[in-house]
Design an enzyme around this catalytic site. Structure first.
Site, PDB file in Angstrom:
ATOM      1  N   ARG A 226      -3.546  -1.260  -4.457  1.00 20.48           N
ATOM      2  CA  ARG A 226      -2.409  -0.519  -3.918  1.00 20.48           C
ATOM      3  C   ARG A 226      -2.245   0.763  -4.727  1.00 20.48           C
ATOM      4  O   ARG A 226      -2.313   0.753  -5.959  1.00 20.48           O
ATOM      5  CB  ARG A 226      -1.113  -1.359  -3.994  1.00 20.48           C
ATOM      6  CG  ARG A 226      -1.097  -2.549  -3.033  1.00 20.48           C
ATOM      7  CD  ARG A 226      -0.962  -2.066  -1.587  1.00 20.48           C
ATOM      8  NE  ARG A 226      -0.977  -3.161  -0.625  1.00 20.48           N
ATOM      9  CZ  ARG A 226      -2.047  -3.550   0.044  1.00 20.48           C
ATOM     10  NH1 ARG A 226      -3.210  -2.963  -0.177  1.00 20.48           N
ATOM     11  NH2 ARG A 226      -1.975  -4.522   0.927  1.00 20.48           N
ATOM     12  N   HIS A 274      -9.341   4.576   2.050  1.00 22.14           N
ATOM     13  CA  HIS A 274      -8.764   3.256   2.330  1.00 22.14           C
ATOM     14  C   HIS A 274      -9.692   2.451   3.247  1.00 22.14           C
ATOM     15  O   HIS A 274      -9.304   1.992   4.322  1.00 22.14           O
ATOM     16  CB  HIS A 274      -7.378   3.386   2.967  1.00 22.14           C
ATOM     17  CG  HIS A 274      -6.549   2.148   2.781  1.00 22.14           C
ATOM     18  ND1 HIS A 274      -5.165   2.182   2.644  1.00 22.14           N
ATOM     19  CD2 HIS A 274      -6.879   0.833   2.710  1.00 22.14           C
ATOM     20  CE1 HIS A 274      -4.708   0.945   2.501  1.00 22.14           C
ATOM     21  NE2 HIS A 274      -5.737   0.113   2.539  1.00 22.14           N
TER      22      HIS A 274
END
Length: 311
Positions: A226, A274
């Site tokens: 994250r 990502h």
């Protein structure tokens, strides 16, 4: 009796999921289901949810038996005060395997010094023999499903792996640590650090200036977990000073990462968009279908989120 399943994600996701979900539901033996993006709230039995989708207020879904998240991360929904239904996070083979492949690839890249060969094609013979994996200390922060799978893969390649988690764990071949003292030890020995913790109030800015300073000089930071796990300014300072040799980052506080962000231009940062562990429609649909089958059969739903822990 019809089982009403609401697909609540962005509109472009529906064509990608309609066929795989329908197939998975049939394969799971569920009959008489209605899978749709448009079902009256009071009739919905299950919500297949992407947290960035259209459903933000769960109050009207009073008869909903469970909310089944399409993402591994639940930080964008777990704190929603209107969500009183059971919430399951996504844990599936495709997502896990994708993370293992990405993490293993980048650990090996930094371990072997592959970047120097890719970018050093200038006619200069630079011979450098890396240590064997058994002499390379890799630390993984976070030993959930993804962290555990990555730790096992790295152990199988011979790496000296340390894992840290909030609660005590026991994994063959992995030095498992927990608690504040364990975190310090895990960082002090990490030549390569992999971040796979969830985003919670306790993990935000976990890698601040003080903790980055605990890493050995020349360490590499890899973050597919994250974005908010890292204090960006502190990391940039550590990179500029040379204390951290390189950072490979797949997740960020703002996504897509703005073009003007200093990570893009920094010579010691690799940005990936990502992609470390993308949810894949076919395997994710199988997990969703299995949880609906289990619920309808009166069996426990898999991968339920602990609201107190936030994951």
């Amino acid at each position: 009796m019809t089982i009403n399943i609401l697909f609540a994600a962005k509109a472009e996701r529906w064509p990608q999921y309609e066929a795989p979900l329908t197939k998975a539901l049939k394969t799971a033996g569920l009959k008489g289901f209605n899978l749709s993006t448009d079902i009256a709230p009071q009739d919905v039995d299950y919500i297949v949810l992407a947290p960035n989708g259209p459903v933000r207020d769960f109050t009207p879904y009073a008869n909903c038996k469970a909310v089944l998240n399409l993402w591994a991360g639940v930080e964008d929904v777990v704190g929603n005060s209107t969500l009183t239904q059971p919430l399951a996070r996504m844990v599936d083979h495709g997502l896990t395997q994708g993370m293992v492949e990405w993490v293993t690839g980048h650990v090996l890249r930094h371990h072997l010094g592959i970047d120097a060969h890719i970018h050093g094609q200038d006619g200069v013979w630079r011979k450098h023999t890396p240590p064997l994996a058994e002499n390379r200390a890799v630390t993984i922060l976070g030993l959930g499903a993804l962290g555990t799978a990555c730790a096992k893969a790295l152990v199988s390649l011979g790496f000296d792996v340390t894992g840290w988690s909030r609660s005590a764990k026991d994994l063959p071949g992995v030095r498992c640590l927990n608690g504040d003292a364990g975190l310090r030890t895990a960082l002090e020995t990490a030549q390569i650090l992999v971040l796979l913790l969830p985003k919670t109030p306790q993990t935000e800015d976990l890698m601040n200036a003080a903790r980055l300073a605990l890493l050995p000089r020349g360490a590499v930071v890899i973050n597919p977990g994250r974005g908010p796990l890292i204090d960006d300014d502190a990391l940039l300072e550590a990179l500029d000073s040379g204390h951290i040799a390189h950072a490979t980052l797949d997740v960020f506080r703002i996504e897509p990462l703005p073009p003007e962000h200093p990570y893009w231009a920094h010579p010691s940062v690799t940005v990936t968009p990502h992609v470390a562990s993308e949810t894949r429609e076919d395997t994710a649909s199988e997990v969703i279908a299995e949880n609906i089958r289990r619920s309808e059969a009166g069996e426990p739903i898999l991968h339920l989120v602990d609201r107190d822990l936030g994951y």
